[in-house]
Motif scaffolding. Structure first.
Motif, PDB file in Angstrom:
ATOM      1  N   ALA A 151      -9.885  -5.436 -11.533  1.00  0.00           N
ATOM      2  CA  ALA A 151      -9.859  -5.725 -10.146  1.00  0.00           C
ATOM      3  C   ALA A 151      -8.490  -5.109  -9.521  1.00  0.00           C
ATOM      4  N   LYS A 152      -7.460  -4.993 -10.223  1.00  0.00           N
ATOM      5  CA  LYS A 152      -5.936  -4.396 -10.163  1.00  0.00           C
ATOM      6  C   LYS A 152      -6.517  -2.706 -10.231  1.00  0.00           C
ATOM      7  N   LEU A 153      -6.948  -2.386 -11.106  1.00  0.00           N
ATOM      8  CA  LEU A 153      -7.257  -0.968 -11.475  1.00  0.00           C
ATOM      9  C   LEU A 153      -8.110  -0.422 -10.192  1.00  0.00           C
ATOM     10  N   ASP A 154      -9.145  -1.127  -9.998  1.00  0.00           N
ATOM     11  CA  ASP A 154      -9.846  -0.676  -8.601  1.00  0.00           C
ATOM     12  C   ASP A 154      -9.019  -0.684  -7.464  1.00  0.00           C
ATOM     13  N   CYS A 155      -8.212  -1.493  -7.100  1.00  0.00           N
ATOM     14  CA  CYS A 155      -7.311  -1.339  -5.876  1.00  0.00           C
ATOM     15  C   CYS A 155      -6.565  -0.375  -5.973  1.00  0.00           C
ATOM     16  N   GLU A 156      -5.878  -0.106  -7.130  1.00  0.00           N
ATOM     17  CA  GLU A 156      -5.056   1.308  -7.368  1.00  0.00           C
ATOM     18  C   GLU A 156      -5.792   2.583  -6.925  1.00  0.00           C
ATOM     19  N   ARG A 157      -6.858   2.658  -7.314  1.00  0.00           N
ATOM     20  CA  ARG A 157      -7.621   3.983  -7.277  1.00  0.00           C
ATOM     21  C   ARG A 157      -7.835   3.932  -5.589  1.00  0.00           C
ATOM     22  N   ILE A 158      -8.147   3.023  -5.035  1.00  0.00           N
ATOM     23  CA  ILE A 158      -8.168   3.150  -3.622  1.00  0.00           C
ATOM     24  C   ILE A 158      -7.105   3.421  -2.899  1.00  0.00           C
ATOM     25  N   VAL A 159      -5.857   3.123  -3.256  1.00  0.00           N
ATOM     26  CA  VAL A 159      -4.738   3.379  -2.723  1.00  0.00           C
ATOM     27  C   VAL A 159      -4.178   5.028  -2.927  1.00  0.00           C
ATOM     28  N   LEU A 160      -4.312   5.234  -4.249  1.00  0.00           N
ATOM     29  CA  LEU A 160      -4.070   6.615  -4.727  1.00  0.00           C
ATOM     30  C   LEU A 160      -4.935   7.733  -4.266  1.00  0.00           C
ATOM     31  N   ASP A 161      -6.250   7.357  -3.981  1.00  0.00           N
ATOM     32  CA  ASP A 161      -7.182   8.364  -3.474  1.00  0.00           C
ATOM     33  C   ASP A 161      -6.793   8.643  -2.217  1.00  0.00           C
ATOM     34  N   ALA A 162      -5.998   7.777  -1.642  1.00  0.00           N
ATOM     35  CA  ALA A 162      -5.446   8.018   0.088  1.00  0.00           C
ATOM     36  C   ALA A 162      -4.170   8.914   0.002  1.00  0.00           C
ATOM     37  N   ALA A 163      -3.824   8.966  -1.039  1.00  0.00           N
ATOM     38  CA  ALA A 163      -2.248   9.727  -1.173  1.00  0.00           C
ATOM     39  C   ALA A 163      -2.586  11.215  -0.603  1.00  0.00           C
ATOM     40  N   PRO A 164      -3.526  12.099  -0.977  1.00  0.00           N
ATOM     41  CA  PRO A 164      -3.303  13.234  -0.406  1.00  0.00           C
ATOM     42  C   PRO A 164      -3.379  13.677   1.361  1.00  0.00           C
ATOM     43  N   ARG A 165      -4.106  12.567   1.896  1.00  0.00           N
ATOM     44  CA  ARG A 165      -3.992  12.455   3.341  1.00  0.00           C
ATOM     45  C   ARG A 165      -3.064  11.745   3.868  1.00  0.00           C
ATOM     46  N   ALA A 166      -2.167  11.179   3.299  1.00  0.00           N
ATOM     47  CA  ALA A 166      -1.132  10.325   3.957  1.00  0.00           C
ATOM     48  C   ALA A 166       0.077  11.125   4.430  1.00  0.00           C
ATOM     49  N   ARG A 167       0.919  10.602   5.373  1.00  0.00           N
ATOM     50  CA  ARG A 167       2.025  11.323   6.061  1.00  0.00           C
ATOM     51  C   ARG A 167       3.260  10.761   5.251  1.00  0.00           C
ATOM     52  N   GLY A 168       3.019   9.478   4.405  1.00  0.00           N
ATOM     53  CA  GLY A 168       4.368   8.828   3.669  1.00  0.00           C
ATOM     54  C   GLY A 168       3.908   8.946   2.327  1.00  0.00           C
ATOM     55  N   PRO A 169       5.027   8.443   1.810  1.00  0.00           N
ATOM     56  CA  PRO A 169       4.972   8.215   0.289  1.00  0.00           C
ATOM     57  C   PRO A 169       3.751   7.112  -0.233  1.00  0.00           C
ATOM     58  N   VAL A 170       3.000   7.473  -1.266  1.00  0.00           N
ATOM     59  CA  VAL A 170       2.278   6.218  -1.570  1.00  0.00           C
ATOM     60  C   VAL A 170       2.343   5.829  -3.241  1.00  0.00           C
ATOM     61  N   SER A 171       2.514   4.718  -3.295  1.00  0.00           N
ATOM     62  CA  SER A 171       2.800   4.355  -4.968  1.00  0.00           C
ATOM     63  C   SER A 171       2.281   3.173  -5.281  1.00  0.00           C
ATOM     64  N   VAL A 172       2.103   2.825  -6.525  1.00  0.00           N
ATOM     65  CA  VAL A 172       1.491   1.355  -7.008  1.00  0.00           C
ATOM     66  C   VAL A 172       2.748   0.915  -7.917  1.00  0.00           C
ATOM     67  N   VAL A 173       3.236   0.145  -7.969  1.00  0.00           N
ATOM     68  CA  VAL A 173       4.098  -0.760  -8.439  1.00  0.00           C
ATOM     69  C   VAL A 173       3.335  -1.937  -9.508  1.00  0.00           C
ATOM     70  N   ARG A 174       3.505  -1.449 -10.900  1.00  0.00           N
ATOM     71  CA  ARG A 174       2.788  -2.529 -11.787  1.00  0.00           C
ATOM     72  C   ARG A 174       4.116  -3.309 -12.437  1.00  0.00           C
ATOM     73  N   SER A 175       3.980  -4.773 -12.313  1.00  0.00           N
ATOM     74  CA  SER A 175       4.656  -5.703 -12.761  1.00  0.00           C
ATOM     75  C   SER A 175       4.097  -6.574 -13.642  1.00  0.00           C
ATOM     76  N   PRO A 176       4.920  -7.214 -14.666  1.00  0.00           N
ATOM     77  CA  PRO A 176       4.697  -8.054 -15.665  1.00  0.00           C
ATOM     78  C   PRO A 176       4.507  -9.458 -15.066  1.00  0.00           C
ATOM     79  N   ILE A 177       4.970 -10.537 -15.876  1.00  0.00           N
ATOM     80  CA  ILE A 177       5.366 -11.834 -15.438  1.00  0.00           C
ATOM     81  C   ILE A 177       6.482 -11.645 -14.398  1.00  0.00           C
ATOM     82  N   VAL A 178       6.125 -12.414 -13.391  1.00  0.00           N
ATOM     83  CA  VAL A 178       7.458 -12.508 -12.252  1.00  0.00           C
ATOM     84  C   VAL A 178       7.950 -13.915 -12.318  1.00  0.00           C
ATOM     85  N   TRP A 179       9.151 -13.790 -12.524  1.00  0.00           N
ATOM     86  CA  TRP A 179      10.097 -15.278 -12.601  1.00  0.00           C
ATOM     87  C   TRP A 179      11.038 -15.203 -11.580  1.00  0.00           C
ATOM     88  N   GLY A 180      11.276 -16.175 -11.030  1.00  0.00           N
ATOM     89  CA  GLY A 180      12.291 -16.666  -9.784  1.00  0.00           C
ATOM     90  C   GLY A 180      12.365 -17.819  -9.252  1.00  0.00           C
TER      91      GLY A 180
END
Length: 971
Positions: free
Chosen positions: A805-834
């Motif tokens: 599911a995360k991979l599918d969401c990433e593709r939707i975001v990255l496919d929009a990069a060519p027509r975007a006016r600002g930077p588009v990126s995907v930040v992958r994280s492992p376990i989040v502690w805090g």
């Protein structure tokens, strides 16, 4: 241990966490001034009504009274695991997973309530059958000794009633012919009487699927929606009967032993005490009942009354027990919530007479029969009719004690398999106190209590007295009560008087505060006033936030801190309330208008919501109405906590002042168009909260997507709540309209189709010139080759459903990069502690959860062998991840980047857990370790290395120490 639907069992629908939890429909509140009905009308309501009509329509249906209470608990944030019904069975033999999946799907196809969604329209909840679909059957690998943590985590995982379904399944594989099946249901869909029907049909459907033949089960004659419509059609008569039952309870008082638990308490932990009973004791109690025309349950209930009478000296007591509707033939095979809590009021012989137990038994038998004659009168209607009499002076509910006679949980038996029931205790209390006797091969006397309502030493003494009393009654019930075991127990002492309110003391301890005072209106919460000094003086909201951290008792927190040039005082130094600044007329007028609309009377400014006849459904409706009119965040819990129009107006005024610091207040229902606004999803979660804090520290204006009931958690300086939900694409499109930057950090974790659709809606609606950042997961890499994993490396199978599911969401975001006016990126994280509560829960989930739970319980821990190479986990501190995400929103470091603070081996992590918890767990390495621990990857994080560098306190040992301390304290 107990069947759901019984008092003290998972999700007893009539078990009031507080009287304000009881509810009825809005029209009943509007008719509150009408005549309560007469005895004849009440009697007609309790006579056997006509049969339940079949097939009354496929469209939306009302909720039954019991369902409505479940729905309200979820809306008020007081539901959660206490209303989950876990059924776990160890199955040994050749389990056919395909046949089991087909059987579960067949079960939900037959019984619509198992795939029902619960929404609301025009302030009123409704139920709607969801589409028939295959029931997912995930399989997890876990050794038997590690399975308990997996089962507990899955059983506690939240349900989303708005999207459904109310049933989910998990299979834990221990060996090829050894599995544990866990079915987790929400109590809104089942009760104790439903479970035998569910188990029998599941077995028949499984056998048919194994043999490849039809099941032969007859089609259900009724669906639960038919029952709900039938019950609601009788509301007028039930209301009259409720008035009669309220009159019967008038004058009763809560049990003196118990303390009041605030209605806003999010969790009610449970402590269970158990002691064995002999088979001879149970036989003796049965013989006692037979001699006096009483059932075994009646004898146990009378023993509970006797124990509490001795413990408190009270002779007029009210206990709760379960009642239902399954005596009706057409309802016996209906799966659904058909239980009701019956208040049993017994006026026992006075202590001076020293009666025999048999005399008390006769009085309890009469009281129980009277309650059972009114089994179909919903207890929430009775509470509404009681009004203020439903609670004591300190707010303690009238019905906070329950009693039952139960049997051990039965396993789900499937043909060709050996079945053994597995207990999954979610440790949540529905009542302040529950007294139980468990039958079966190993009978027990049980006492469950909420430690917030009853202290541990008193609970232990009461349990011992109840156990001894049962044993003595089985031998000789003709003795006077004075000669039976028992102990007079102390009642809770009132809180000692304080010379100064703790909030004032805490405010004056702040060097920026020159003076402070507290004003308490009649029947209302406290309002604080403070004068401050210094070139960078704090706001009232900042002072209140500091109080929230400093005050040990949540009840001491004032609802607002208002800044004044000088605190007005009388000559003797006491506060002069007459010279305090007045409340904004607009807010107070709006609140008074809403009270009048919903309660049918216009109250005084200090009128108490509950004493005016308000209850939890009206609280939800009142909050929604004020949110719409004023465009300010407000929840049903705010109403139940503040209670008076003056206090609510003060709260709204404080939130309006906070909003004014962010710019012009938008019109109701609209959102502002501030330049540079960042839309943040998931702001109330662990990751999102850290990102929000980072954005505010940078001075960025933020629009936070939140559910209405959570808006108050983010409302403040620089934050504009945008009410919405991932499952509502329209709300996402409204939220994203006009923003410059999007940081998408929210995720359902389980409803992957919802996650994908939400990402698509945000991408399609984004027109800003800033960045678009998707917070993703290293699960999207799948299982690559051991060693280092470069940023943006190709995914390698197999991927988990979450990773896919995360991979599918990433593709939707990255496919929009060519027509975007600002930077588009995907930040992958492992376990989040805090430090966030949601992040502390990471210790209860997945591979780390299994290690933590084993160390906490002192069980042996088995890790992968050393010769397999390095195995462990990548991790990132939430603050470091927030810095990385915020930077990516300004300038894209790459299309796909990793946010990793470091890596820790399982051996080091386990050793630290054992040390922090003081655990005796032995640690070994071997090939039979959980396959989930075989994680031989180091994720590179080159692009964001600078901002990911740990700051003081962000090393893994420090953060793990903080998380284990918080989690262990929370149970």
């Amino acid at each position: 241990m107990t069947a759901p639907g019984a008092p003290g069992a998972p999700g007893a629908p009539g078990a009031p966490a507080a009287p304000a939890d009881q509810a009825d429909l809005l029209r009943r509140a509007r008719r509150r001034t009408s005549a309560p009905g007469n005895a004849a009308a009440a009697a007609s309501a309790t006579r056997t009504p006509g049969p339940v009509p079949r097939g009354t329509g496929p469209g939306p249906a009302p909720l039954s009274h019991a369902q409505q209470r479940m729905w309200l608990m979820e809306r008020l944030g007081q539901g959660g695991p206490r209303y989950h019904v876990p059924l776990a069975t160890r199955l040994r033999g050749p389990l056919d997973l395909d046949a089991l999946a087909a059987a579960l799907t067949g079960l939900t196809t037959r019984h619509h309530v198992l795939r029902t969604r619960y929404g609301h329209h025009d302030d009123r909840p409704h139920q709607q059958t969801g589409p028939a679909a295959a029931v997912p059957l995930p399989v997890r690998e876990a050794a038997p000794e590690a399975a308990a943590a997996v089962l507990h985590a899955e059983a506690a995982r939240p349900f989303d009633l708005a999207t459904g379904p109310a049933l989910r399944a998990l299979v834990v594989r221990h060996a090829p012919d050894d599995h544990t099946l866990l079915l987790t249901l929400h109590h809104i869909a089942v009760d104790g009487g439903s479970l035998p029907v569910l188990a029998a049909e599941l077995a028949a459907l499984y056998a048919a699927a194994v043999d490849g033949r039809p099941s032969g089960l007859p089609e259900p004659e009724l669906q639960y929606a038919d029952y709900a419509r039938w019950e609601r059609a009788r509301d007028d008569r039930l209301a009259a009967a409720a008035a009669e039952r309220a009159a019967h309870l008038a004058g009763a008082r809560p049990l003196p032993l118990l303390r009041a638990v605030p209605p806003a308490s999010p969790e009610r932990g449970a402590v269970l005490h158990a002691a064995p009973l002999t088979a001879g004791t149970l036989d003796g109690l049965r013989r006692l009942g037979a001699r006096h025309g009483a059932t075994p349950f009646t004898v146990v209930l009378a023993a509970a009354f006797a124990a509490l009478r001795t413990a408190t000296g009270a002779s007029d007591l009210v206990l709760g027990c379960a009642g239902g509707h399954r005596a009706r033939p057409e309802l016996r095979r209906l799966i659904g919530l058909q239980v009701n809590t019956l208040p049993v009021r017994a006026r026992l012989p006075e202590p001076d007479g020293d009666p025999a137990f048999t005399e008390l038994l006769a009085a309890v038998r009469t009281a129980l029969l009277d309650a059972q004659e009114h089994h179909d009168v919903p207890f929430d209607l009775v509470v509404e009719r009681l009004g203020p009499a439903a609670r004591g002076e300190d707010g303690a509910p009238l019905l906070a004690v329950s009693c039952d006679l139960v049997r051990p949980a039965e396993p789900l038996t499937l043909p060709g398999l050996t079945a053994e029931a597995v207990e999954v205790d979610l440790e949540r209390a529905k009542f302040g106190l529950t007294l139980l006797v468990e039958e079966g091969p190993r009978p027990r006397c049980l006492l469950q209590h909420d430690p917030a309502a009853l202290d541990e030493p008193t609970a232990r003494r009461l349990h011992a007295a109840f156990t001894e009393l049962l044993t003595a009654l089985a031998a000789d019930a003709d003795r006077p009560l004075s000669r039976l075991p028992g102990a007079r127990l102390p009642t809770p002492a009132p809180a000692p008087a304080r010379k100064e309110h703790p909030a004032v003391t805490a405010l004056l301890a702040d060097p920026r505060v020159t003076d402070a005072a507290l004003h308490l209106a009649d029947h209302g919460p406290a309002l604080a006033y403070a004068s401050v000094r210094g070139p960078v003086a704090p706001s009232g909201a900042e002072l209140r936030a500091a109080l929230r951290r400093r005050l040990a008792e949540p009840g001491h927190l004032p609802l607002a801190v208002t800044l004044v040039d000088r605190v007005p005082r009388r000559p003797d130094g006491t506060l002069d309330p007459a010279r305090l600044p007045g409340l904004p007329t607009a807010h107070l007028t709006a609140v008074l208008d809403a009270f009048a609309d919903l309660l049918g009377t216009r109250p005084a400014a200090d009128g108490d919501f509950l004493r005016l006849g308000g209850h939890s459904l009206v609280a939800v409706q009142l909050a929604e109405r004020l949110r719409t009119r004023l465009g300010l965040p407000l929840t049903g819990l705010d109403v139940l906590e503040r209670r008076t129009p003056r206090a609510l107006a003060a709260l709204l005024a404080a939130r309006a002042a906070e909003r004014r610091t962010t710019g012009r207040r938008p019109a109701p229902g609209a959102l502002s168009t501030r330049a540079g606004t960042v839309l943040l999803t998931g702001a109330t979660g662990g990751v999102g909260a850290a990102v929000l804090q980072e954005l505010l520290a940078q001075g960025r204006p933020v629009r936070a997507l939140v559910r209405p009931e959570s808006a108050h958690l983010v409302a403040g300086a620089g934050v504009e709540p945008a009410e919405g939900d991932l499952a509502d694409p329209d709300s996402l499109r409204r939220a994203v309209a006009g923003v410059d930057t999007v940081i998408h950090a929210a995720c359902t974790f389980t409803e992957h189709a919802v996650d994908v659709a939400a990402t698509r809606a945000l991408v399609e609606g984004w027109r800003g010139t800033g960045g678009f950042v998707l917070v993703s997961s290293v699960d999207a890499y799948g299982r690559p080759a051991p060693g280092e994993v470069p940023e943006g490396a190709p995914s390698a199978g197999p991927l988990s459903a979450y990773g896919r599911a995360k991979l599918d969401c990433e593709r939707i975001v990255l496919d929009a990069a060519p027509r975007a006016r600002g930077p588009v990126s995907v930040v992958r994280s492992p376990i989040v502690w805090g430090p966030h509560r949601r992040l502390r829960d990471q210790l209860r989930w997945g591979a780390t959860g299994a290690l933590y739970q084993a160390a906490l319980a002192g069980r042996p821990i088995l890790l992968p062998p050393f010769d397999g190479g390095w195995t462990g986990a990548g991790w990132v501190h939430s603050a470091a991840l927030a810095r990385a995400v915020a930077q990516s929103a300004e300038r894209a470091p790459g299309r796909i980047v990793n946010a990793v603070t470091g890596h820790v081996s399982w051996a080091d992590l386990t050793a630290e857990l054992v040390r922090l918890l003081g655990s005796p767990s032995p640690v070994a390495h071997g090939p039979d370790a959980d396959p989930e621990l075989l994680r031989p990857w180091h994720y590179r994080a080159d692009a964001l290395a600078a901002v990911l560098r740990p700051e003081p306190g962000e090393d893994w040992r420090a953060v793990l120490a903080a998380m284990t301390a918080g989690t262990a304290a929370g149970g």
